[in-house]
Design a protein around this motif. Structure first.
Motif, PDB file in Angstrom:
ATOM      1  N   GLN A 177      18.354 -47.945  13.234  1.00 27.93           N
ATOM      2  CA  GLN A 177      18.910 -46.994  12.389  1.00 27.93           C
ATOM      3  C   GLN A 177      17.791 -45.943  12.107  1.00 27.93           C
ATOM      4  O   GLN A 177      17.733 -45.534  10.770  1.00 27.93           O
ATOM      5  CB  GLN A 177      19.440 -47.688  11.039  1.00 27.93           C
ATOM      6  N   ALA A 178      16.917 -45.545  12.899  1.00 28.79           N
ATOM      7  CA  ALA A 178      15.965 -44.622  12.818  1.00 28.79           C
ATOM      8  C   ALA A 178      16.633 -43.286  12.594  1.00 28.79           C
ATOM      9  O   ALA A 178      17.760 -42.787  13.154  1.00 28.79           O
ATOM     10  CB  ALA A 178      15.080 -44.634  14.173  1.00 28.79           C
ATOM     11  N   THR A 179      15.839 -42.187  12.287  1.00 30.54           N
ATOM     12  CA  THR A 179      16.076 -40.935  11.985  1.00 30.54           C
ATOM     13  C   THR A 179      15.486 -40.640  13.571  1.00 30.54           C
ATOM     14  O   THR A 179      14.170 -40.574  13.815  1.00 30.54           O
ATOM     15  CB  THR A 179      15.230 -40.022  11.124  1.00 30.54           C
ATOM     16  N   ILE A 180      16.273 -39.913  14.530  1.00 34.86           N
ATOM     17  CA  ILE A 180      15.851 -39.677  15.838  1.00 34.86           C
ATOM     18  C   ILE A 180      15.718 -38.270  16.360  1.00 34.86           C
ATOM     19  O   ILE A 180      16.637 -37.389  15.754  1.00 34.86           O
ATOM     20  CB  ILE A 180      17.240 -40.135  16.779  1.00 34.86           C
ATOM     21  N   ARG A 181      14.832 -37.677  16.825  1.00 37.10           N
ATOM     22  CA  ARG A 181      14.451 -36.501  17.316  1.00 37.10           C
ATOM     23  C   ARG A 181      14.312 -36.735  18.710  1.00 37.10           C
ATOM     24  O   ARG A 181      13.149 -37.243  19.179  1.00 37.10           O
ATOM     25  CB  ARG A 181      13.231 -35.887  16.558  1.00 37.10           C
ATOM     26  N   SER A 182      15.133 -36.075  19.479  1.00 31.49           N
ATOM     27  CA  SER A 182      14.944 -36.280  20.868  1.00 31.49           C
ATOM     28  C   SER A 182      14.473 -34.783  21.889  1.00 31.49           C
ATOM     29  O   SER A 182      14.997 -33.892  21.275  1.00 31.49           O
ATOM     30  CB  SER A 182      16.398 -36.540  21.406  1.00 31.49           C
ATOM     31  N   TYR A 183      13.577 -34.963  22.528  1.00 37.50           N
ATOM     32  CA  TYR A 183      12.958 -33.776  23.021  1.00 37.50           C
ATOM     33  C   TYR A 183      12.717 -34.011  24.783  1.00 37.50           C
ATOM     34  O   TYR A 183      12.541 -35.094  25.031  1.00 37.50           O
ATOM     35  CB  TYR A 183      11.684 -33.477  22.520  1.00 37.50           C
ATOM     36  N   ALA A 184      12.809 -33.077  25.181  1.00 35.58           N
ATOM     37  CA  ALA A 184      12.526 -33.191  26.711  1.00 35.58           C
ATOM     38  C   ALA A 184      11.150 -33.093  27.105  1.00 35.58           C
ATOM     39  O   ALA A 184      10.263 -32.161  27.421  1.00 35.58           O
ATOM     40  CB  ALA A 184      13.176 -31.733  27.793  1.00 35.58           C
ATOM     41  N   VAL A 185      10.414 -34.468  26.805  1.00 38.65           N
ATOM     42  CA  VAL A 185       8.931 -34.604  26.670  1.00 38.65           C
ATOM     43  C   VAL A 185       8.896 -35.793  27.575  1.00 38.65           C
ATOM     44  O   VAL A 185       9.831 -36.681  27.922  1.00 38.65           O
ATOM     45  CB  VAL A 185       8.206 -34.723  25.483  1.00 38.65           C
ATOM     46  N   ASP A 186       7.659 -35.976  28.168  1.00 36.88           N
ATOM     47  CA  ASP A 186       7.304 -37.109  28.949  1.00 36.88           C
ATOM     48  C   ASP A 186       6.884 -38.242  27.947  1.00 36.88           C
ATOM     49  O   ASP A 186       7.058 -38.172  26.918  1.00 36.88           O
ATOM     50  CB  ASP A 186       6.159 -36.744  29.948  1.00 36.88           C
TER      51      ASP A 186
END
Length: 231
Positions: free
Chosen positions: A198-207
């Motif tokens: 139940q995390a606060t998710i931050r999704s990025y196009a990173v490796d």
């Protein structure tokens, strides 16, 4: 912001790395006025690594934000300390109680460029040169990758096969930076773990290693966790 400046950010490196993998993030956090401590974990077993993190936290004062990269997600999950106000997972593994790091790591199919790794005669797993080039941090500079290869530290099979204790993420606020271009830990696996916590998710196009290749995004999520839990 003044209450944030009394906090310490403890950062924990993953497998095949040491504290220098956090260097771009450490500098930025220090420039923001935070105290930062990189926990030197031995990568010899999950409980050894948990004990090393506990010793590092014990050396700090005041509230603590703990951030872990990759394998270190299993380690920061052991940070059951009332001074730890938030956990920040950076493309990190998050085993539940009784699970091993290996079980969550191998939950989904590997990327075609993921390295084939096996333990040596002493039970330690080393990263291959091509693994650093094409999977560990494929967006890093040649200079960064050369340093990663030079300072790499192997991880013991024991570290990934030891069942995790009851995780701190069940009682501590959690943030998760999901690395969409990760070739080491399947992004699908990351989303499963982040949602389970139940995390606060931050999704990025990173490796897999945004500590090196997208440090501003890593700092942003640590600051977000600090502002939400310390203000």
């Amino acid at each position: 912001m003044s209450s944030l400046k009394n906090a310490t950010v403890v950062v924990v490196h993953g497998a095949w790395a040491d504290g220098s993998s956090w260097e771009p993030v450490i500098r930025r956090l220090q420039n923001q006025g935070f105290s930062v401590a990189a926990a030197p974990i031995p990568l010899t077993s999950l409980s050894d690594d948990a004990a090393a993190l506990k010793r590092t936290i014990a050396r700090t004062e005041g509230p603590v934000i703990v951030a872990g990269h990759a394998y270190a997600g299993g380690v920061i999950g052991t940070a059951n300390d009332e001074r730890v106000k938030a956990l920040v997972y950076i493309a990190a593994l998050a085993p539940d109680e009784g699970e091993t790091v290996a079980q969550v790591f191998y939950r989904d199919d590997p990327h075609p460029n993921a390295p084939q790794l096996a333990p040596d005669a002493d039970g330690f797993i080393w990263m291959t040169d091509s693994g650093f080039d094409h999977a560990f941090a494929q967006n890093a500079t040649a200079e960064q990758i050369a340093l990663c290869k030079a300072v790499q530290r192997p991880i013991s099979v024991k570290s990934i096969q030891e069942p995790a204790p009851a995780p701190a993420w069940k009682t501590t606020p959690v943030w998760y930076l999901l690395a969409e271009d990760d070739r080491m830990i399947n992004p699908q696996t990351q989303r499963f773990m982040a949602e389970r916590m139940q995390a606060t998710i931050r999704s990025y196009a990173v490796d897999h290693t945004p500590l090196l290749t997208a440090p501003d995004k890593v700092v942003d999520i640590i600051l977000e966790a600090a502002q939400a839990t310390l203000s």
